[in-house]
Design an enzyme around this catalytic site. Sequence first.
Site, PDB file in Angstrom:
ATOM      1  N   ASP A 107       0.730  -1.183   0.080  1.00 41.44           N
ATOM      2  CA  ASP A 107       0.099  -0.166   0.029  1.00 41.44           C
ATOM      3  C   ASP A 107       0.899   1.209   0.128  1.00 41.44           C
ATOM      4  O   ASP A 107       2.200   1.171   0.340  1.00 41.44           O
ATOM      5  CB  ASP A 107      -0.932  -0.058   1.293  1.00 41.44           C
ATOM      6  CG  ASP A 107      -2.297   0.692   1.084  1.00 41.44           C
ATOM      7  OD1 ASP A 107      -2.415   1.620  -0.089  1.00 41.44           O
ATOM      8  OD2 ASP A 107      -3.147   0.418   1.864  1.00 41.44           O
ATOM      9  N   ASP A 150     -10.893   1.972  -2.946  1.00 45.35           N
ATOM     10  CA  ASP A 150     -11.031   1.504  -1.652  1.00 45.35           C
ATOM     11  C   ASP A 150     -12.478   1.523  -1.415  1.00 45.35           C
ATOM     12  O   ASP A 150     -13.161   1.114  -0.526  1.00 45.35           O
ATOM     13  CB  ASP A 150     -10.578   2.609  -0.520  1.00 45.35           C
ATOM     14  CG  ASP A 150      -9.304   2.255  -0.394  1.00 45.35           C
ATOM     15  OD1 ASP A 150      -8.854   1.241  -0.546  1.00 45.35           O
ATOM     16  OD2 ASP A 150      -8.681   3.360   0.438  1.00 45.35           O
TER      17      ASP A 150
END
Length: 775
Positions: A477, A545
């Site tokens: 990430d 997301d």
Amino acid sequence: MIRFVDEHFVLETKSLTYAFYILKTKHLEHIYFGSKIPDQDLMSAHIKLTAKAGSMVDYLEEKGKDIPLDLMPLEYSSYGKGDFKLTPLILNMPNHSYVSDFVYDSHKIINGILASKDLPVGHVNNDEAQTLIVTLKDMKYDLYIDLVYSVFYDTNVISRRTILRNETDSQIQIRKLMSMMLDIYGTDYELLTLDGGWIKEGKANRVEISKGTYINASNTGSSSNKHNPGVILYQKGTHEDFGSCYGVNLVYSGNHYTAIDQSNHGILRLMQGINPEMFEFNLEKTQSFETPMSVMTYAKNGFNELSQNMHRFIEHHIIPKKFEHELRPVAINSWEGFFFDFNESRLLKLAKKARDLGVELFVLDDGWFSVRDDDTKGLGDYDVNRKKLRSGLVGLSKKVHQMGMKFGLWFEPEMVNIDSKLYRAHPEYVVAIEGREPSMGRHQLVLDLCRSEVRDYIVNEISQIIERTNLDYIKWDMNRHMSDFYSQKLHHQGAFFHQYILGLYDVLRRIFVKYDHVLLETCSSGGNRFDLGMLSFGPQIWTSDNTDPISRLSIQKGISYLYPPSTMSNHVSLSPHPQTLRKTLLDTRFNVAMFGVLGYELDFKMLTSFEIKEVKKQIEYYKKHRKVLQYGTFYRYNEVEHLRMNFEVLNEDIGFVGNYNILAEPSPNVELLKFKGLEENRNYAVETRPQKLTIDRFGHLIAHALPIKLNPNKFLFRLINKYKQLDQANECFESSGEMLLQGYKMKQQFMGTEYNEQTRLLGDFGSQIYKIRRL
């Protein structure tokens, strides 16, 4: 694939021809890029210069060289010699002028592709590609530009990159150096870009190209969720299955730049490369500078054909060879189920339940290390939080593996919290400017990957965890844009962004070449770094997301213009969705997520017993058909997107169409579903995936469909809702390919009155999957 004929360079793929020509001035005239043509047509593709316009500059007075370069479609232009269209390069020369004049010097053709030391350039077997290297030399200085073209024959893709070599005795400064430039004729073009932001990535945006310059770029330090590097230039009127279009994309994860310039004489110039904003690179004598690889394709039959070219190219030449045909596992990710609030017992219960439902990969997301109970501390440290994981990572991994599942971990290696052991020991490791307080993003700072000791730290820590835990998967990430861009290791800060990306590629290469069995899924607050550079190291990317399936429809559709479903990681989560507060059906969440790499991101305890059974059926259905869902030929439809959307994926024997009702219309029209890619003379069986509807979806209206009257606010209604569901209207029939291509009239949706088992009850956010099987 590549020929040199009568001063013409001809590059051919299975369906395309790309050609350019050496002029008498030794400049390169671009003459053609499009559907394959015979060599005898090359002469008719040349510009016919029989007149000149006032105020133009001839290259030279000499007969035959008195060419106004501003009227010429060129292969790669110089600066300051009469071409006033947008320039692909700006160099501060040894005499501190900006005038350059690069002309043909030599060329060579090699099998395969030209390797790069620092940048990803794809992979091939030698017989799958050929490469042309055309060397240009400046007329005054010993400066050379290598134009590198690689032809990927079967995928109809041609790549381009540029290498600048300084063989003078002086330093020069690069302020702009594009990977490619393409001049075409036309004033009737539009541009499709993929724009957005966090939880709204990849939205297809269309803009008309008029005179002047249109720029699609990123300046965030990554390829960004604001503007994806890939674009499509198309003639007006082009749609999914009709029209002429060019697609270009950059194999790069940093600040990118694509510009479209419409000249006053009908030449459209397209260029792509590193963003020249905040970029300056000092090139010392004997040094060379290489640009990222740009890939391009052309289609004469609309966006779907263009996308399929790009999809095949990515699947066969960009993603790591190990994962080229490998079926991706169904995952359970802990994040939306627990966020930071978990312990080993809760994780193992989630893993066991997931295993029983058919999930193959357990992924522990953020919160497993240091004192990481929220996002304000611990980032940068790799010691395990024993309060949460009493057996440590090694023990947890062993227990998950004993369940028969793979084990994966979340990392954010490029970032650090100030409240961390790493920062307290090495504050000099961060990207910051002395005397300025650095700007924070998600309570974190960026680690300086220009520093070799930072890169070594990351590689060593992650390598140890991979080996100790027998790790199968990594989610990598990066949760903020860059600011305060400065490295103490660089003498010239104009190189910072590019050197950072080279540092990132160095880290990824050192880890994932050695541990090539580890499945890497990259992520950057979702799709903030969805690009071909990252896909060169890991075959899939966390698309967004946002797990709301209605939002995901437009996100996944947009991304599909340039990236295949096999690169998109899609999760089923709980409803209502934290990103939108929207309530959606479990079936629709699956029906959207199945077009790509399927996962689940929830605590199964929050589901009803009926929903648990449905999840098990979903996973069984997906695993049975995942080869085509991940690697089949993908099609989009021309729909009214705010009302309805369709996806289709197909191989030789089987296919699936997702039919998504975004907003219900009162008394809707009879719907026609036109299947794509089928053989006209073959017969096919079509059936919908069985779905059920819980009665709480209908509230008080259920009284009209049941023999007893129920109050939706009473206990009896809620009790019946646990055990009684309505069948969604199914479709099952056989038909010829020709009929299905023309359009199948679907069973009617609810019209505002009465219910029966043959009426499709979709409503807002409803959907169905149509399975197509060749007979």
